[in-house]
Write a protein that holds these residues in place. Structure first.
Motif, PDB file in Angstrom:
ATOM      1  N   PHE A 157      -6.935 -37.738 -48.367  1.00 46.95           N
ATOM      2  CA  PHE A 157      -8.113 -37.057 -48.921  1.00 46.95           C
ATOM      3  C   PHE A 157      -8.367 -35.781 -48.139  1.00 46.95           C
ATOM      4  N   GLN A 216     -12.045 -30.995 -53.854  1.00 50.77           N
ATOM      5  CA  GLN A 216     -11.545 -32.224 -53.226  1.00 50.77           C
ATOM      6  C   GLN A 216     -10.166 -32.517 -53.797  1.00 50.77           C
ATOM      7  N   LYS A 250      -5.217 -43.393 -56.476  1.00 49.45           N
ATOM      8  CA  LYS A 250      -4.868 -44.689 -55.882  1.00 49.45           C
ATOM      9  C   LYS A 250      -4.140 -45.581 -56.910  1.00 49.45           C
ATOM     10  N   TYR A 308      -7.204 -35.799 -53.722  1.00 47.74           N
ATOM     11  CA  TYR A 308      -6.798 -37.149 -53.303  1.00 47.74           C
ATOM     12  C   TYR A 308      -5.346 -37.371 -53.696  1.00 47.74           C
ATOM     13  N   ASN A 362     -15.728 -36.939 -58.254  1.00 49.33           N
ATOM     14  CA  ASN A 362     -14.808 -37.003 -57.124  1.00 49.33           C
ATOM     15  C   ASN A 362     -14.358 -38.441 -56.848  1.00 49.33           C
ATOM     16  N   LYS A 363     -15.255 -39.382 -57.079  1.00 49.20           N
ATOM     17  CA  LYS A 363     -14.859 -40.792 -56.926  1.00 49.20           C
ATOM     18  C   LYS A 363     -13.767 -41.161 -57.928  1.00 49.20           C
ATOM     19  N   ALA A 380     -10.359 -40.124 -56.714  1.00 48.37           N
ATOM     20  CA  ALA A 380      -9.802 -41.055 -55.728  1.00 48.37           C
ATOM     21  C   ALA A 380      -9.183 -42.254 -56.451  1.00 48.37           C
ATOM     22  N   TYR A 388     -10.490 -31.843 -48.352  1.00 46.82           N
ATOM     23  CA  TYR A 388     -11.525 -31.090 -49.070  1.00 46.82           C
ATOM     24  C   TYR A 388     -11.805 -29.791 -48.325  1.00 46.82           C
ATOM     25  N   ASP A 409     -11.271 -37.308 -42.645  1.00 46.67           N
ATOM     26  CA  ASP A 409     -11.402 -38.644 -43.238  1.00 46.67           C
ATOM     27  C   ASP A 409     -10.437 -39.617 -42.551  1.00 46.67           C
TER      28      ASP A 409
END
Ligand code: FAD
Ligand code: NDP
Length: 433
Positions: A346, A357, A412, A359, A404-405, A408, A348, A316
């Motif tokens: 990130f 995954q 963040k 993050y 998974n989003k 992230a 995985y 990534d």
């Protein structure tokens, strides 16, 4: 005397090199402005495929199926894409020397090219047990994996040793992914690694216990806390036995080694500032030399989110650093600048039916949730890392794309959390709130 002058030269036709080429095209490139030199014999491809679908016994991935940029849902840049976009792509062409004073690069065949701007995208290479002088490490049948030609040799070895046994040395990414691939190819695997549990740089012991249990359920034997100290060979020089430091010895028809990678600095060694093993760059991937950028595995960059400098060996970042560097180069030509790179780490991996995954940052206290209910049949569980009362890292096994989003987002935004119990009881629900 330079053979030719290019406005832009990229050294390295891996993931970062391929994505950089795409970004140049996107932002406007004239024919003959860009040359992408690659030591490999094939156009840039999505390297992660080599330790996964490339080794599958049925319907394995093969080129041209996984040329960049399919890994991120982009156009597949076949070898024809480069000339069609006015890009020179000298394959099987290693750059052995670069001169940042005179702005030249020289190939192994002794041909010199002049550049206006240079991008170093030489990636990393595997650490070889021969470097540690491990006795017998030069035996045939000991395999490493970085490039496609090595994957091809491994595919043949796997076919030849079907039904046999393998020792996998290393409990990191290569170790775990290759142990799974060998197993599904009907090879009996024993993994050996020095740490108390697998993937210790990311996993906690509790996370690792799930994967180790799952692998053992698939027939993999795991030996921890010791090293491969020596290899014995037969009269043809082929490996037969792995001697462990703790005195045990294991029969092996083949050995796969994954004990880490080191960045490839050679053509520019001594000419660019180094930091943490890579070339030091700023938030635009500019190195210490005029008009020289470094991207991907080879770059040590400012990680704005955490206020420190890191080198990241994951796909990534190799893609995003390439895009950032080319945008910065094109902006500078117009007297403009780009925002500083603001990367969220990130990572995985996928093996067997598993897929995780991660993050963010795995620092502070770790809190694992859902682990008790996780089994081979139903494997969803996760973890958060909490530092100074804030969630800074999030891990999920078996998550959907939407979940998974959320990981992230949480990594963040770093929301505050009042207690460990809150995370344990909410699980993925904490991220969705
Ligand atoms: P690379 O992709 O390694 O490309 C470097 C290129 O430069 C190579 O083609 C090399 O031959 C060439 N080169 C080097 N020196 C020279 C020279 N002097 N002259 C010309 N060419 C040169 N990351 C993930 O996040 N997820 C994964 O699932 C994953 N799977 C992986 C599986 C494998 C088998 C490997 C090896 C890595 C995997 N990675 C994964 C890591 C990821 O692939 C790398 O982080 C990424 O490829 C780095 O991109 P790069 O362009 O910097 O280097
Ligand atoms: P890793 O650094 O992930 O793992 C290497 C492991 O081997 C470490 O746990 C290391 O321990 C251990 N080790 C070191 N020396 C020995 C030894 N003598 N015997 C046994 N074990 C040893 O590297 P890999 O080789 O797995 O991966 C190579 C590169 O490929 C990395 O850049 C990685 O990021 C990339 N890759 C990424 C993937 C992904 O993101 N899914 C998949 C495949 C590869 P210690 O930590 O103590 O040094």
């Amino acid at each position: 005397m330079a053979e030719k002058t290019y406005k832009y030269i990229i050294i390295g036709g891996g993931v970062a090199g391929g994505y950089a080429a795409r970004e140049f095209v996107k932002l406007g490139l004239q024919p003959g402005e860009l040359a992408l030199f690659s030591k490999e014999a094939v156009a840039p491809y999505e390297r992660p495929a080599l330790s996964k679908a490339y080794l599958f016994p049925q319907a394995p991935a093969r080129l041209p199926g996984f040329h960049v940029c399919v890994g991120s849902g982009g156009e597949r840049q076949t070898p024809e894409w480069y000339p069609a976009n006015g890009i020179d792509l000298p394959l099987s062409t290693e750059i052995v020397k670069a001169d940042v004073e005179n702005k030249t690069v020289t190939t192994a065949a002794g041909v010199t090219y002049q550049y206006g701007t240079l991008i170093v995208a030489t990636g990393a290479t595997y650490i070889d047990l021969k470097d540690f002088k491990t006795p017998g490490a030069d035996a045939q049948g000991i395999y490493y994996l970085r490039e496609i030609h090595e994957a091809d040799v491994l595919v043949e070895a796997i076919k030849a040793k079907k039904g046999g046994s393998a020792v996998v040395v290393g409990g990191g990414y290569i170790g775990l992914e290759l142990a799974a691939c060998l197993t599904i190819n009907d090879i009996k695997v024993t993994m050996v690694f020095p740490e108390p549990f697998c993937m210790p740089r990311l996993f906690t012991s509790e996370i690792a216990a799930f994967y180790e249990g799952y692998y053992e359920g698939k027939g993999v034997t795991i030996i921890k806390g010791t090293l491969a100290a020596a290899f014995e060979k037969d009269e043809h020089g082929h490996v037969t036995t792995v001697q462990l430091k703790d005195g045990r010895s294991l029969h092996a028809d083949l050995v796969v080694v994954g004990v880490g990678a080191r960045p490839v600095l050679a053509p520019l060694k001594g000419q660019l500032k180094e930091e943490k093993g890579g070339f030091q760059v700023d938030g635009s991937f500019k190195t210490s030399a005029q008009d020289v950028y470094a991207i991907g595995d080879v770059a040590t960059f400012p990680l704005k989110l955490y206020g420190d400098q890191r080198r990241v060996e994951h796909v990534d970042h190799s893609r995003k650093s390439a895009i950032q560097a080319v945008q910065a180069i094109k902006a500078a030509e117009k007297g403009e600048t780009v925002d500083e790179y603001d990367y969220l780490p990130f990572f995985y991996s996928r093996s067997f039916d598993l897929s995780w995954q991660f993050y963010g940052d795995n620092v502070g206290e770790s809190v694992v949730w859902g682990r008790d209910g996780a089994s081979a049949a139903k494997s969803k569980f996760g973890a958060y890392w909490v530092k100074d009362g804030k969630v800074v890292g999030a891990f999920l096994e078996g998550g959907s794309a939407d979940e998974n989003k959320l990981l992230a987002k949480v990594a963040k935004e770093q929301p505050s959390v009042s207690s460990k119990e809150e995370l344990i009881s909410a699980g993925i629900g904490f991220a969705s709130n």
